[in-house]
Design a protein around this motif. Structure first.
Motif, PDB file in Angstrom:
ATOM      1  N   VAL A  60      41.134 -10.598   2.822  1.00 47.12           N
ATOM      2  CA  VAL A  60      40.250 -11.477   3.599  1.00 47.12           C
ATOM      3  C   VAL A  60      38.990 -10.715   4.008  1.00 47.12           C
ATOM      4  O   VAL A  60      37.876 -11.232   3.902  1.00 47.12           O
ATOM      5  CB  VAL A  60      40.977 -12.051   4.833  1.00 47.12           C
ATOM      6  N   ALA A  61      39.161  -9.469   4.464  1.00 45.92           N
ATOM      7  CA  ALA A  61      38.011  -8.663   4.885  1.00 45.92           C
ATOM      8  C   ALA A  61      37.040  -8.456   3.728  1.00 45.92           C
ATOM      9  O   ALA A  61      35.824  -8.593   3.897  1.00 45.92           O
ATOM     10  CB  ALA A  61      38.489  -7.319   5.435  1.00 45.92           C
ATOM     11  N   ARG A  62      37.552  -8.156   2.565  1.00 42.86           N
ATOM     12  CA  ARG A  62      36.672  -7.956   1.405  1.00 42.86           C
ATOM     13  C   ARG A  62      35.996  -9.254   0.989  1.00 42.86           C
ATOM     14  O   ARG A  62      34.821  -9.256   0.633  1.00 42.86           O
ATOM     15  CB  ARG A  62      37.452  -7.355   0.247  1.00 42.86           C
ATOM     16  N   ARG A  63      36.728 -10.332   1.029  1.00 48.40           N
ATOM     17  CA  ARG A  63      36.145 -11.623   0.663  1.00 48.40           C
ATOM     18  C   ARG A  63      35.005 -11.993   1.620  1.00 48.40           C
ATOM     19  O   ARG A  63      34.001 -12.555   1.220  1.00 48.40           O
ATOM     20  CB  ARG A  63      37.227 -12.704   0.671  1.00 48.40           C
ATOM     21  N   ASN A  64      35.168 -11.640   2.893  1.00 48.68           N
ATOM     22  CA  ASN A  64      34.166 -11.972   3.911  1.00 48.68           C
ATOM     23  C   ASN A  64      33.138 -10.866   4.135  1.00 48.68           C
ATOM     24  O   ASN A  64      32.271 -11.004   4.995  1.00 48.68           O
ATOM     25  CB  ASN A  64      34.854 -12.294   5.240  1.00 48.68           C
ATOM     26  N   GLY A  65      33.269  -9.761   3.408  1.00 49.93           N
ATOM     27  CA  GLY A  65      32.346  -8.644   3.606  1.00 49.93           C
ATOM     28  C   GLY A  65      32.502  -7.985   4.968  1.00 49.93           C
ATOM     29  O   GLY A  65      31.557  -7.410   5.502  1.00 49.93           O
ATOM     30  N   ASP A  66      33.702  -8.039   5.527  1.00 54.35           N
ATOM     31  CA  ASP A  66      33.978  -7.498   6.862  1.00 54.35           C
ATOM     32  C   ASP A  66      34.443  -6.042   6.756  1.00 54.35           C
ATOM     33  O   ASP A  66      35.629  -5.748   6.758  1.00 54.35           O
ATOM     34  CB  ASP A  66      35.043  -8.358   7.546  1.00 54.35           C
ATOM     35  N   GLU A  67      33.480  -5.130   6.651  1.00 56.12           N
ATOM     36  CA  GLU A  67      33.805  -3.712   6.508  1.00 56.12           C
ATOM     37  C   GLU A  67      34.470  -3.148   7.767  1.00 56.12           C
ATOM     38  O   GLU A  67      35.292  -2.232   7.676  1.00 56.12           O
ATOM     39  CB  GLU A  67      32.553  -2.924   6.159  1.00 56.12           C
TER      40      GLU A  67
END
Length: 140
Positions: A60-67
């Motif tokens: 989910v973090a990668r899909r949302n660009g949430d580094e």
């Protein structure tokens, strides 16, 4: 010794979290489960289940660009692995082996956590621009 264990735990956590988002995810899960079974067999199934939850968070973090979320997961697993090593220093070699085993898996996709080392030499009127990630250059 504590600093060395923390550094090893940091590299391992970064490798594990990066590997969670790849096609080699099952290898990450298997390797971490085996590591825990060696020292805490009663906790191994729980750790494996938590890895599954963490994998969902990484995706989910990668899909949302949430580094930031991904960095937090690395921090969480770093703390767990550091505690494991402090309590069981004999596991250092096993964790190093695990890192080497998982590194090709973690590299299948762009790594999100870790470090970058850049080196350059310039002479004359040359210009060097270096970046560990995104860079925008405008001439004005």
């Amino acid at each position: 010794m504590e600093l060395e264990l923390a550094a090893l735990a940091s590299v391992a956590a970064s490798t594990v979290v990066s590997g969670m988002a790849t096609a080699g995810w099952e290898g990450v899960q298997r390797a971490m489960g085996e590591l825990w079974r060696r020292v805490h067999p009663e906790r191994a199934d729980t750790v494996v289940a938590e890895l599954g939850e963490a994998r969902a968070e990484v995706l989910v973090a990668r899909r949302n660009g949430d580094e930031q979320a991904e960095r937090e997961l690395v921090g969480e697993w770093q703390a767990r692995l550091r505690r494991l090593l402090v309590a069981n220093p004999e596991m250092v070699t096993e964790l190093q082996r695990l890192i080497e085993e998982l590194r090709p898996t973690a590299r299948e996709e762009e790594p999100r956590a870790g470090s970058v080392t850049l080196t350059a030499n310039a002479s004359g009127h040359s210009r060097i621009t270096m970046s560990g990630r995104d860079i925008n250059i405008t001439k004005g």
